[in-house]
Design a protein around this motif. Structure first.
Motif, PDB file in Angstrom:
ATOM      1  N   PRO A  18       0.739  -1.170   0.141  1.00 38.28           N
ATOM      2  CA  PRO A  18       0.114   0.175  -0.062  1.00 38.28           C
ATOM      3  C   PRO A  18       0.866   1.318  -0.117  1.00 38.28           C
ATOM      4  N   TYR A  19       0.523   2.383  -0.728  1.00 38.70           N
ATOM      5  CA  TYR A  19       1.203   3.496  -0.951  1.00 38.70           C
ATOM      6  C   TYR A  19       0.861   4.312   0.170  1.00 38.70           C
ATOM      7  N   LEU A  20       1.942   4.807   0.928  1.00 41.34           N
ATOM      8  CA  LEU A  20       1.794   5.599   2.056  1.00 41.34           C
ATOM      9  C   LEU A  20       1.886   7.085   1.901  1.00 41.34           C
ATOM     10  N   GLY A  21       2.588   7.833   0.854  1.00 38.52           N
ATOM     11  CA  GLY A  21       2.830   8.652   0.437  1.00 38.52           C
ATOM     12  C   GLY A  21       4.359   9.049  -0.108  1.00 38.52           C
ATOM     13  N   ALA A  63     -11.294  -7.794  -6.226  1.00 44.33           N
ATOM     14  CA  ALA A  63     -10.733  -8.407  -4.840  1.00 44.33           C
ATOM     15  C   ALA A  63     -11.914  -8.113  -3.852  1.00 44.33           C
ATOM     16  N   ALA A  64     -11.588  -8.564  -2.660  1.00 44.11           N
ATOM     17  CA  ALA A  64     -12.563  -8.485  -1.690  1.00 44.11           C
ATOM     18  C   ALA A  64     -13.068  -7.146  -1.308  1.00 44.11           C
ATOM     19  N   PRO A  65     -14.152  -6.752  -0.825  1.00 41.59           N
ATOM     20  CA  PRO A  65     -14.425  -5.278  -0.890  1.00 41.59           C
ATOM     21  C   PRO A  65     -13.815  -4.513   0.104  1.00 41.59           C
ATOM     22  N   GLU A  66     -13.018  -5.188   1.291  1.00 37.34           N
ATOM     23  CA  GLU A  66     -12.229  -4.482   2.385  1.00 37.34           C
ATOM     24  C   GLU A  66     -11.022  -4.341   2.125  1.00 37.34           C
ATOM     25  N   LEU A  67     -10.523  -4.496   0.787  1.00 39.37           N
ATOM     26  CA  LEU A  67      -9.189  -4.487   0.309  1.00 39.37           C
ATOM     27  C   LEU A  67      -8.507  -3.020   0.535  1.00 39.37           C
ATOM     28  N   ASP A  68      -7.215  -3.006   1.034  1.00 42.58           N
ATOM     29  CA  ASP A  68      -6.620  -1.772   1.136  1.00 42.58           C
ATOM     30  C   ASP A  68      -5.533  -1.502   0.264  1.00 42.58           C
ATOM     31  N   CYS A  69      -5.709  -0.766  -0.876  1.00 45.36           N
ATOM     32  CA  CYS A  69      -4.909  -0.612  -1.953  1.00 45.36           C
ATOM     33  C   CYS A  69      -5.270   0.768  -2.372  1.00 45.36           C
ATOM     34  N   HIS A  90     -14.617   1.117  -5.262  1.00 43.01           N
ATOM     35  CA  HIS A  90     -15.351   0.196  -4.321  1.00 43.01           C
ATOM     36  C   HIS A  90     -16.822  -0.055  -4.863  1.00 43.01           C
ATOM     37  N   HIS A  91     -17.190  -1.052  -5.383  1.00 42.10           N
ATOM     38  CA  HIS A  91     -18.412  -1.314  -5.966  1.00 42.10           C
ATOM     39  C   HIS A  91     -19.455  -1.816  -4.502  1.00 42.10           C
ATOM     40  N   THR A  92     -20.522  -1.235  -4.330  1.00 42.48           N
ATOM     41  CA  THR A  92     -21.333  -1.677  -3.534  1.00 42.48           C
ATOM     42  C   THR A  92     -22.781  -1.548  -3.957  1.00 42.48           C
ATOM     43  N   ALA A  93     -23.727  -2.273  -3.523  1.00 41.20           N
ATOM     44  CA  ALA A  93     -25.132  -2.341  -3.977  1.00 41.20           C
ATOM     45  C   ALA A  93     -25.962  -2.568  -3.000  1.00 41.20           C
ATOM     46  N   PRO A  94     -26.057  -1.763  -1.797  1.00 41.36           N
ATOM     47  CA  PRO A  94     -26.914  -2.367  -0.682  1.00 41.36           C
ATOM     48  C   PRO A  94     -28.433  -2.686  -1.187  1.00 41.36           C
ATOM     49  N   GLY A  95     -28.568  -4.142  -0.791  1.00 40.28           N
ATOM     50  CA  GLY A  95     -30.145  -4.500  -0.918  1.00 40.28           C
ATOM     51  C   GLY A  95     -30.514  -5.179  -2.427  1.00 40.28           C
ATOM     52  N   LEU A  96     -29.339  -4.974  -3.304  1.00 43.48           N
ATOM     53  CA  LEU A  96     -29.296  -5.788  -4.451  1.00 43.48           C
ATOM     54  C   LEU A  96     -28.544  -6.864  -4.304  1.00 43.48           C
ATOM     55  N   PRO A  97     -28.790  -7.994  -5.154  1.00 47.68           N
ATOM     56  CA  PRO A  97     -28.212  -9.305  -5.107  1.00 47.68           C
ATOM     57  C   PRO A  97     -26.941  -9.525  -6.039  1.00 47.68           C
ATOM     58  N   VAL A  98     -26.306  -8.115  -5.865  1.00 46.94           N
ATOM     59  CA  VAL A  98     -24.838  -8.384  -6.715  1.00 46.94           C
ATOM     60  C   VAL A  98     -23.680  -8.211  -5.622  1.00 46.94           C
ATOM     61  N   CYS A 101     -17.431  -5.459  -4.041  1.00 49.24           N
ATOM     62  CA  CYS A 101     -15.778  -5.800  -4.611  1.00 49.24           C
ATOM     63  C   CYS A 101     -15.036  -4.527  -4.489  1.00 49.24           C
ATOM     64  N   THR A 102     -13.761  -4.706  -4.758  1.00 45.18           N
ATOM     65  CA  THR A 102     -13.017  -3.610  -4.952  1.00 45.18           C
ATOM     66  C   THR A 102     -12.332  -3.580  -6.543  1.00 45.18           C
ATOM     67  N   GLU A 103     -12.356  -2.717  -7.319  1.00 45.89           N
ATOM     68  CA  GLU A 103     -11.872  -2.780  -8.665  1.00 45.89           C
ATOM     69  C   GLU A 103     -10.633  -2.055  -8.688  1.00 45.89           C
ATOM     70  N   ILE A 104      -9.515  -2.627  -9.224  1.00 43.28           N
ATOM     71  CA  ILE A 104      -8.221  -1.829  -9.310  1.00 43.28           C
ATOM     72  C   ILE A 104      -7.700  -1.886 -10.702  1.00 43.28           C
TER      73      ILE A 104
END
Length: 107
Positions: A18-21, A63-69, A90-98, A101-104
């Motif tokens: 992970p990039y810190l600066g 990757a998983a939605p909680e990925l730190d990148c 970060h892709h989320t769709a609360p309440g939908l059946p999808v 995830c995290t897309e990089i």
């Protein structure tokens, strides 16, 4: 209902620093996370970098939605190439059946 991308679909493994600066000596990275489950697409595609430039991403992965990148992180792809994370979404769709995830996209 699907709440996150199923781990069975994340067939590849990547390494993320992970990039810190920036420092006086160049970019600083945190401790590497090895064997991060991901699904890698090595097809080049155009993406817009955070500074507005249009660049060609050498690979994109999910990757998983909680990925730190954070953008700027150093990523080692399954084929051994080292790339820099350009965009992180970060892709989320609360309440939908999808799946969430995290897309990089990597340069």
């Amino acid at each position: 209902m699907v709440s996150r991308v199923p781990s069975v679909l994340l067939r590849h493994r990547v390494r993320i620093e992970p990039y810190l600066g920036d420092t006086a000596y160049g970019p600083a990275y945190g401790p590497a996370t090895e064997n991060v489950p991901a699904l890698v697409d090595a097809t080049p595609r155009m993406v817009r970098a955070p500074d507005g430039r249009e660049v060609t991403a050498a690979a994109t992965f999910i990757a998983a939605p909680e990925l730190d990148c954070p953008p700027g992180s150093r990523v080692t792809l399954p084929d051994g190439r080292t790339a820099t994370a350009l965009t992180v979404t970060h892709h989320t769709a609360p309440g939908l059946p999808v799946p969430a995830c995290t897309e990089i996209s990597c340069e």
